[in-house]
Design a protein around this motif. Structure first.
Motif, PDB file in Angstrom:
ATOM      1  N   SER A 140      28.418 -30.767 -24.059  1.00  0.00           N
ATOM      2  CA  SER A 140      27.416 -31.689 -24.557  1.00  0.00           C
ATOM      3  C   SER A 140      26.460 -32.181 -23.506  1.00  0.00           C
ATOM      4  O   SER A 140      25.689 -33.077 -23.763  1.00  0.00           O
ATOM      5  CB  SER A 140      28.100 -32.884 -25.203  1.00  0.00           C
ATOM      6  OG  SER A 140      28.860 -33.558 -24.234  1.00  0.00           O
ATOM      7  N   GLY A 141      26.437 -31.601 -22.305  1.00  0.00           N
ATOM      8  CA  GLY A 141      25.561 -32.112 -21.272  1.00  0.00           C
ATOM      9  C   GLY A 141      24.236 -31.405 -21.257  1.00  0.00           C
ATOM     10  O   GLY A 141      24.104 -30.280 -21.684  1.00  0.00           O
ATOM     11  N   PHE A 142      23.215 -32.043 -20.723  1.00  0.00           N
ATOM     12  CA  PHE A 142      21.903 -31.456 -20.585  1.00  0.00           C
ATOM     13  C   PHE A 142      21.786 -30.878 -19.196  1.00  0.00           C
ATOM     14  O   PHE A 142      22.145 -31.507 -18.220  1.00  0.00           O
ATOM     15  CB  PHE A 142      20.829 -32.506 -20.806  1.00  0.00           C
ATOM     16  CG  PHE A 142      19.459 -31.973 -20.549  1.00  0.00           C
ATOM     17  CD1 PHE A 142      18.861 -31.155 -21.473  1.00  0.00           C
ATOM     18  CD2 PHE A 142      18.799 -32.252 -19.378  1.00  0.00           C
ATOM     19  CE1 PHE A 142      17.601 -30.637 -21.243  1.00  0.00           C
ATOM     20  CE2 PHE A 142      17.547 -31.746 -19.135  1.00  0.00           C
ATOM     21  CZ  PHE A 142      16.944 -30.931 -20.070  1.00  0.00           C
ATOM     22  N   VAL A 143      21.267 -29.661 -19.119  1.00  0.00           N
ATOM     23  CA  VAL A 143      21.077 -29.012 -17.830  1.00  0.00           C
ATOM     24  C   VAL A 143      19.589 -28.933 -17.559  1.00  0.00           C
ATOM     25  O   VAL A 143      18.836 -28.432 -18.377  1.00  0.00           O
ATOM     26  CB  VAL A 143      21.676 -27.590 -17.851  1.00  0.00           C
ATOM     27  CG1 VAL A 143      21.374 -26.874 -16.558  1.00  0.00           C
ATOM     28  CG2 VAL A 143      23.148 -27.665 -18.092  1.00  0.00           C
ATOM     29  N   PRO A 144      19.134 -29.433 -16.416  1.00  0.00           N
ATOM     30  CA  PRO A 144      17.719 -29.335 -16.081  1.00  0.00           C
ATOM     31  C   PRO A 144      17.273 -27.881 -16.012  1.00  0.00           C
ATOM     32  O   PRO A 144      18.063 -26.986 -15.702  1.00  0.00           O
ATOM     33  CB  PRO A 144      17.620 -29.997 -14.703  1.00  0.00           C
ATOM     34  CG  PRO A 144      18.852 -30.815 -14.568  1.00  0.00           C
ATOM     35  CD  PRO A 144      19.892 -30.156 -15.412  1.00  0.00           C
ATOM     36  N   THR A 145      16.012 -27.636 -16.271  1.00  0.00           N
ATOM     37  CA  THR A 145      15.469 -26.283 -16.291  1.00  0.00           C
ATOM     38  C   THR A 145      15.718 -25.554 -14.979  1.00  0.00           C
ATOM     39  O   THR A 145      15.951 -24.355 -14.973  1.00  0.00           O
ATOM     40  CB  THR A 145      13.959 -26.336 -16.580  1.00  0.00           C
ATOM     41  OG1 THR A 145      13.771 -27.009 -17.827  1.00  0.00           O
ATOM     42  CG2 THR A 145      13.352 -24.961 -16.673  1.00  0.00           C
ATOM     43  N   GLU A 146      15.697 -26.270 -13.863  1.00  0.00           N
ATOM     44  CA  GLU A 146      15.880 -25.635 -12.564  1.00  0.00           C
ATOM     45  C   GLU A 146      17.247 -24.969 -12.440  1.00  0.00           C
ATOM     46  O   GLU A 146      17.427 -24.065 -11.646  1.00  0.00           O
ATOM     47  CB  GLU A 146      15.737 -26.659 -11.430  1.00  0.00           C
ATOM     48  CG  GLU A 146      14.414 -27.378 -11.392  1.00  0.00           C
ATOM     49  CD  GLU A 146      14.349 -28.555 -12.356  1.00  0.00           C
ATOM     50  OE1 GLU A 146      15.353 -29.258 -12.546  1.00  0.00           O
ATOM     51  OE2 GLU A 146      13.275 -28.763 -12.928  1.00  0.00           O
ATOM     52  N   LEU A 196      20.635 -32.739 -30.690  1.00  0.00           N
ATOM     53  CA  LEU A 196      20.709 -33.733 -31.758  1.00  0.00           C
ATOM     54  C   LEU A 196      21.864 -33.464 -32.714  1.00  0.00           C
ATOM     55  O   LEU A 196      22.457 -34.385 -33.251  1.00  0.00           O
ATOM     56  CB  LEU A 196      19.386 -33.773 -32.532  1.00  0.00           C
ATOM     57  CG  LEU A 196      18.177 -34.266 -31.744  1.00  0.00           C
ATOM     58  CD1 LEU A 196      16.913 -34.104 -32.571  1.00  0.00           C
ATOM     59  CD2 LEU A 196      18.363 -35.711 -31.341  1.00  0.00           C
ATOM     60  N   THR A 197      22.174 -32.189 -32.938  1.00  0.00           N
ATOM     61  CA  THR A 197      23.259 -31.853 -33.858  1.00  0.00           C
ATOM     62  C   THR A 197      24.617 -31.807 -33.174  1.00  0.00           C
ATOM     63  O   THR A 197      25.636 -31.761 -33.842  1.00  0.00           O
ATOM     64  CB  THR A 197      23.005 -30.494 -34.536  1.00  0.00           C
ATOM     65  OG1 THR A 197      22.875 -29.486 -33.534  1.00  0.00           O
ATOM     66  CG2 THR A 197      21.774 -30.533 -35.409  1.00  0.00           C
ATOM     67  N   ALA A 198      24.642 -31.819 -31.856  1.00  0.00           N
ATOM     68  CA  ALA A 198      25.908 -31.691 -31.130  1.00  0.00           C
ATOM     69  C   ALA A 198      26.843 -32.860 -31.387  1.00  0.00           C
ATOM     70  O   ALA A 198      28.044 -32.674 -31.578  1.00  0.00           O
ATOM     71  CB  ALA A 198      25.654 -31.561 -29.634  1.00  0.00           C
ATOM     72  N   GLU A 199      26.319 -34.075 -31.405  1.00  0.00           N
ATOM     73  CA  GLU A 199      27.190 -35.242 -31.580  1.00  0.00           C
ATOM     74  C   GLU A 199      27.821 -35.302 -32.972  1.00  0.00           C
ATOM     75  O   GLU A 199      29.028 -35.418 -33.087  1.00  0.00           O
ATOM     76  CB  GLU A 199      26.426 -36.524 -31.278  1.00  0.00           C
ATOM     77  CG  GLU A 199      27.335 -37.729 -31.245  1.00  0.00           C
ATOM     78  CD  GLU A 199      26.606 -38.967 -30.762  1.00  0.00           C
ATOM     79  OE1 GLU A 199      26.958 -40.047 -31.250  1.00  0.00           O
ATOM     80  OE2 GLU A 199      25.711 -38.855 -29.917  1.00  0.00           O
ATOM     81  N   PRO A 200      27.047 -35.185 -34.064  1.00  0.00           N
ATOM     82  CA  PRO A 200      27.700 -35.260 -35.374  1.00  0.00           C
ATOM     83  C   PRO A 200      28.606 -34.064 -35.670  1.00  0.00           C
ATOM     84  O   PRO A 200      29.584 -34.190 -36.398  1.00  0.00           O
ATOM     85  CB  PRO A 200      26.545 -35.327 -36.370  1.00  0.00           C
ATOM     86  CG  PRO A 200      25.303 -35.068 -35.635  1.00  0.00           C
ATOM     87  CD  PRO A 200      25.596 -35.172 -34.177  1.00  0.00           C
ATOM     88  N   LEU A 201      28.297 -32.908 -35.095  1.00  0.00           N
ATOM     89  CA  LEU A 201      29.101 -31.719 -35.361  1.00  0.00           C
ATOM     90  C   LEU A 201      30.273 -31.571 -34.398  1.00  0.00           C
ATOM     91  O   LEU A 201      31.150 -30.765 -34.615  1.00  0.00           O
ATOM     92  CB  LEU A 201      28.229 -30.462 -35.282  1.00  0.00           C
ATOM     93  CG  LEU A 201      27.114 -30.366 -36.309  1.00  0.00           C
ATOM     94  CD1 LEU A 201      26.278 -29.122 -36.060  1.00  0.00           C
ATOM     95  CD2 LEU A 201      27.680 -30.358 -37.718  1.00  0.00           C
ATOM     96  N   GLY A 202      30.265 -32.307 -33.320  1.00  0.00           N
ATOM     97  CA  GLY A 202      31.336 -32.223 -32.340  1.00  0.00           C
ATOM     98  C   GLY A 202      31.008 -31.310 -31.182  1.00  0.00           C
ATOM     99  O   GLY A 202      31.525 -31.458 -30.095  1.00  0.00           O
ATOM    100  N   SER A 203      30.163 -30.321 -31.395  1.00  0.00           N
ATOM    101  CA  SER A 203      29.693 -29.446 -30.325  1.00  0.00           C
ATOM    102  C   SER A 203      28.372 -28.836 -30.778  1.00  0.00           C
ATOM    103  O   SER A 203      28.109 -28.747 -31.971  1.00  0.00           O
ATOM    104  CB  SER A 203      30.714 -28.343 -30.018  1.00  0.00           C
ATOM    105  OG  SER A 203      30.801 -27.447 -31.092  1.00  0.00           O
TER     106      SER A 203
END
Length: 160
Positions: free
Chosen positions: A72-78, A128-135
């Motif tokens: 569920s983490g965001f990875v920077p483009t770099e 946006l869908t990761a949290e309600p769906l679990g992944s």
């Protein structure tokens, strides 16, 4: 006996941490706790954003939210590979392109599935869908949703 400055619990004189609230009672204990928290933060960052292979929407690697592996983490483009950056850019191009074309056809019934298809493939939708769906949904699922909505929209435009 001394008391904890945080919760006023009674403590032994040599206690390093409060038995009730866990607050550090000495400078050494505070430094130890800071180091522990930093190690945990680095471990979580590494697990959610840095290692593994595979691909997905707009995240980098298998261990993070934009990969096929989930997370569920965001990875920077770099930090994304060239292939993953290409996938992300392609998703934006197809998504927004489909939405723009569909908006020019709005009075027609087939435009609405096209808009949904364009939205479905956009990379931020995975987050946006990761949290309600679990992944987060996998890359292939997002492309499949896009294809279904796009085909449905085109079919409705042709038939109606």
């Amino acid at each position: 006996m001394k008391t904890c400055p945080r919760c006023d619990s009674s403590l032994d004189d040599e206690a390093r941490y409060c038995v009730d609230c866990g607050a550090p009672q000495t400078e050494d204990a505070a430094e130890e706790l800071d180091e522990y928290v930093q190690r945990q933060a680095q471990q979580v960052a590494a697990e959610s954003g840095g290692t593994g292979g595979g691909g997905g929407g707009d995240f980098g690697n298998a261990g993070n939210a934009e990969s096929d592996g989930g997370g569920s983490g965001f990875v920077p483009t770099e930090q994304l590979t060239d292939r993953e950056q290409l996938w992300r850019r392609g998703c934006y191009v197809f998504g927004y392109g489909t939405i723009v074309v569909a908006l020019t056809l709005v009075p027609q019934v087939g435009a609405f599935p096209l808009i949904l298809g364009g939205i479905a493939i956009l990379p931020p939708i995975r987050r946006l869908t990761a949290e309600p769906l679990g992944s987060p949904l996998k890359r292939e699922v997002m492309a499949g949703l896009y294809a279904v909505f796009a085909l449905l929209g085109v079919a409705l435009l042709v038939l109606l």
